[in-house]
Motif scaffolding. Structure first.
Motif, short mmCIF file in Angstrom:
data_model
loop_
_atom_site.label_atom_id
_atom_site.label_comp_id
_atom_site.label_asym_id
_atom_site.label_seq_id
_atom_site.Cartn_x
_atom_site.Cartn_y
_atom_site.Cartn_z
N GLU A 1 10.06 8.24 7.72
CA GLU A 1 9.14 9.08 8.49
C GLU A 1 8.44 10.12 7.64
O GLU A 1 7.44 10.70 8.08
CB GLU A 1 9.90 9.76 9.64
N THR A 2 8.93 10.39 6.42
CA THR A 2 8.21 11.34 5.57
C THR A 2 7.05 10.67 4.83
O THR A 2 6.36 11.31 4.05
CB THR A 2 9.14 11.95 4.50
N GLY A 3 6.88 9.36 5.03
CA GLY A 3 5.74 8.70 4.41
C GLY A 3 6.05 8.05 3.09
O GLY A 3 5.15 7.68 2.33
N MET A 4 7.31 7.89 2.75
CA MET A 4 7.69 7.26 1.48
C MET A 4 7.38 5.76 1.52
O MET A 4 7.61 5.11 2.53
CB MET A 4 9.20 7.49 1.28
N THR A 5 6.87 5.26 0.42
CA THR A 5 6.67 3.81 0.30
C THR A 5 8.04 3.18 0.04
O THR A 5 8.72 3.54 -0.90
CB THR A 5 5.75 3.50 -0.90
N ARG B 1 7.58 7.69 -6.29
CA ARG B 1 6.52 7.34 -5.35
C ARG B 1 6.93 6.12 -4.52
O ARG B 1 6.37 5.87 -3.47
CB ARG B 1 5.24 7.05 -6.12
N ASP C 1 6.65 -1.64 8.53
CA ASP C 1 5.26 -1.99 8.79
C ASP C 1 5.08 -3.48 8.66
O ASP C 1 4.21 -4.07 9.29
CB ASP C 1 4.33 -1.29 7.80
N LYS D 1 0.84 -1.20 0.00
CA LYS D 1 0.00 0.00 0.00
C LYS D 1 0.87 1.24 0.00
O LYS D 1 2.04 1.21 0.35
CB LYS D 1 -0.88 -0.01 1.25
N LYS D 2 0.24 2.37 -0.33
CA LYS D 2 0.96 3.63 -0.32
C LYS D 2 1.42 3.94 1.09
O LYS D 2 0.66 3.83 2.04
CB LYS D 2 0.02 4.73 -0.82
N GLY D 3 2.69 4.30 1.22
CA GLY D 3 3.21 4.68 2.52
C GLY D 3 3.68 3.50 3.37
O GLY D 3 4.17 3.69 4.48
N GLU D 4 3.53 2.28 2.83
CA GLU D 4 3.96 1.13 3.61
C GLU D 4 5.47 0.97 3.52
O GLU D 4 6.08 1.23 2.49
CB GLU D 4 3.31 -0.14 3.03
N ARG D 5 6.05 0.51 4.63
CA ARG D 5 7.47 0.23 4.61
C ARG D 5 7.66 -1.26 4.84
O ARG D 5 7.23 -1.79 5.85
CB ARG D 5 8.21 1.01 5.70
#
Lengths: 371, 261
Positions: free
Chosen positions: B203-207, B175, B223, B44-48
């Protein structure tokens, strides 16, 4: 050697300059020429050989040489050494070939402009580089016009080209056009497109499989069989084409070696950024590959320049051809050493300059990314 | 991008459309060797995501399939709505949005650090040079090496080079960021500086998909942790569950080896 007497606490030792080197020519001699028995004996042998060669050579070439004489007998009467008067007499024909005498300023002009056109190509921290490069692109047409005539200048047939001028024309044209062609062939050979790859491979292997002389013969005799009857085109042009094709095959292999030396990661980094094929070639791969290939490329060019003398075989009189026919002249009969030494000097100056430029270029490009 | 989107619309999978990456039933062979077996993964978007496993398990191969550095023979990979096929336009469109950081940095040695970072924006995104340089200096500051901008990669340490590589990828404003063992070629002192950079990026929300052996990083930032062995995804779980309650024997074996020393 004085020892450092002072001791420092751990972690506080200051940076200090290294001890002064020991100078003196005796020390240099001892270290470099007489450092071991073998070296010493080799040095003595070398000194002996130099003693045997240099004084007689200096005598022949300089001290006993004759600069002004009318023919061979006169030369011999004046002194025993080299008869440079012969070269002086023949100089203009050695340089210009059979180019009409009143028009020789055009050859001079095109040579001077060649030097001007080469400077922005070979060196990059000169002022006015951009206009210089534009001039370099225009130069081939300018030189063609100057040498061949037409459009206001009296035309001169290519059969009147000869001597050093002919070597230079063939050499410079061959070098200038075979480099881009060679690069394209190397990229073609590495291509994933089967047709491009097989054409490149066949071309390279065929050209490398035959001597240049064969190709020159093809240019001068056989090509007529393949063209519609009645069409001929200029012999010199055919020779230029053959020499360029020949050199481009060798350049292609040298560049291919350079391409293979680039780590795969470079291609991957370029690809993963979204660069297209020609972009990644131009910006990433070729700059690195060509830098690695410089010794091989300049080597090929030096060989090519010397190979230009092969046009002798198909009847074009380059400097060697004119030199040899001059030797047959009754007045100067048999003065072969002077002729060959002069011609060798011409080639040496040209080839050594290319070699030094190569060293300069490698040094300049290395500064960029010395590890 | 318009034409890529219409092409993608026709191959849109039925899975959730806020998945940035969907890998469905992907298989890959090197010749006869079956290197990736039935890979199914949704990001998903923002998942690490951290991917770990023994060497030869196919982890790097899998993420290299995502930006088509490797080709898959079976199954589907859909990135940002665009399916990965042999269509060069789609591949280029995907590569613009996916940044990659390599184990061996792969900086361009004949260009300065600044030129390395501006190359992509100028030539791929047609950004004007001044703007590209401003962006590059901004990201170089974020990775804490703005003063190195005019040096060549060969003059930098390994840790600095890897941070330049991260900045270079970020300058393309991707992205998704892929990391292929980014710290494996670094000295221990430099690993921390690179991991810190990656944590800030997370922490900036990068996938992010990261193949790494750095389990501390996984515990801090991930995550999800995925364990691969023999070309298959064996286990996939959030970090706490993954490290505390590994389900499969192979996972337990791997964790005992890697956390043991």
């Amino acid at each position: 050697m004085s020892e450092v007497a002072q001791h420092y606490a751990p972690g506080t030792h200051p940076d200090m300059p290294p001890p002064a080197g020991q100078r003196g020519i005796l020390l240099w001699l001892r270290k470099n020429l007489f450092s071991s028995w073998i070296n010493s004996i080799a040095t003595l042998i070398a000194i002996y050989l130099l003693y045997k060669i240099i004084p007689p050579l200096a005598n022949w070439a300089v001290l006993d040489a004759v600069l002004n004489a009318g023919n061979r007998e006169e030369c011999k009467a004046i002194a025993d050494g080299a008869c440079w008067a012969f070269i002086k007499d023949r100089f203009s024909i050695l340089v210009y070939g059979f180019y009409p005498e009143p028009l020789r300023w055009r050859v001079d002009m095109s040579f001077i402009l060649l030097c001007v056109a080469l400077v922005p190509v070979l060196f990059d921290n000169i002022p006015f580089r951009k206009p210089g490069l534009i001039f370099s692109c225009v130069y081939p047409f300018l030189a063609g016009w100057l040498l061949l005539g037409g459009f206001g200048l009296e035309p001169v047939g290519t059969d009147e080209f000869g001597g050093m001028m002919l070597n230079t024309v063939v050499g410079v044209t061959g070098i200038a056009f075979s480099l881009p062609m060679g690069i394209l062939l190397a990229l073609g050979r590495q291509s994933h497109l089967p047709i491009v790859k097989s054409i490149s491979v066949c071309f390279i292997e065929f050209i490398r499989g035959v001597p240049l002389i064969t190709l020159l013969f093809v240019a001068s005799t056989m090509l007529n069989y393949f063209l519609p009857p009645g069409t001929t085109f200029d012999l010199l042009l055919r020779v230029l084409i053959m020499v360029t094709l020949f050199s481009s095959a060798y350049i292609a292999e040298v560049v291919r070696g350079g391409l293979q030396a680039i780590p795969k990661g470079q291609y991957e980094a370029a690809d993963s950024m979204g660069l297209k094929y020609w972009q990644s070639m131009r910006l990433i791969v070729l700059p690195q590959a060509l830098k690695i290939s410089i010794p091989g490329i300049v080597n090929t060019f030096i060989g090519l320049f010397k190979d230009t003398t092969l046009v002798l075989i198909i009847g074009l009189l380059d400097v060697l051809g004119i030199g040899r026919s001059s030797m047959a002249d009754a007045q100067w009969n048999g003065l072969s050493n002077e002729v060959y030494v002069s011609i060798a000097l011409f080639f040496f100056v040209a080839c050594f300059s290319m070699s030094r430029y190569s060293i300069y270029l490698e040094g300049k490009l290395d500064k960029g990314y010395k590890r | 991008m318009g034409e890529a989107n219409t092409a993608a619309a026709s191959v849109q999978s039925s899975a959730g459309s806020d998945d940035l990456i969907e890998i469905i039933g992907m298989h890959k062979w090197y010749g006869d060797f079956h290197v990736l077996k039935d890979i199914n993964l949704n990001v998903k978007k923002g998942e690490r995501i951290v991917i770990c496993g023994p060497s030869g398990s196919g982890k790097s191969t899998m993420i290299r399939c995502i930006n088509r550095l490797e080709e898959h023979q079976k199954g589907q990979i859909i990135v940002d709505g665009i399916e990965l096929t042999n269509d060069l336009k789609q591949i280029d469109a995907i590569r613009r949005e996916v940044g990659m950081v390599f184990q061996h940095f792969n900086l361009f040695p004949h260009l300065t650090v600044l030129e390395n970072c501006t190359l992509g924006p100028i030539w791929v995104r047609q950004t004007p040079k001044a703007e590209a340089e401003a962006t590059a200096m901004e990201y170089l500051s974020k990775v804490k090496i703005p003063e190195q901008a005019h040096k060549y990669p060969g003059q930098l340490s390994g840790g600095q080079q890897q941070r330049v590589a991260i900045a270079r990828s970020l300058c393309m404003n991707p992205r998704i960021m892929l990391f292929d063992e980014p710290t494996s070629a670094l000295d221990p002192e430099m690993i921390k500086e690179v991991l810190d950079t990656m944590i800030e990026l997370a922490e900036t929300g990068m996938t992010m998909l990261c193949v790494t052996h750095e389990m501390g990083f996984a515990k801090t930032v991930a995550d999800r942790v995925i364990f691969m062995d023999g070309g298959e995804i064996i286990e996939s779980n959030d970090p706490h569950e993954f490290f505390e309650n590994p389900q499969h024997d192979r996972t337990k074996l791997f964790l005992s080896q890697i956390l043991g020393h």
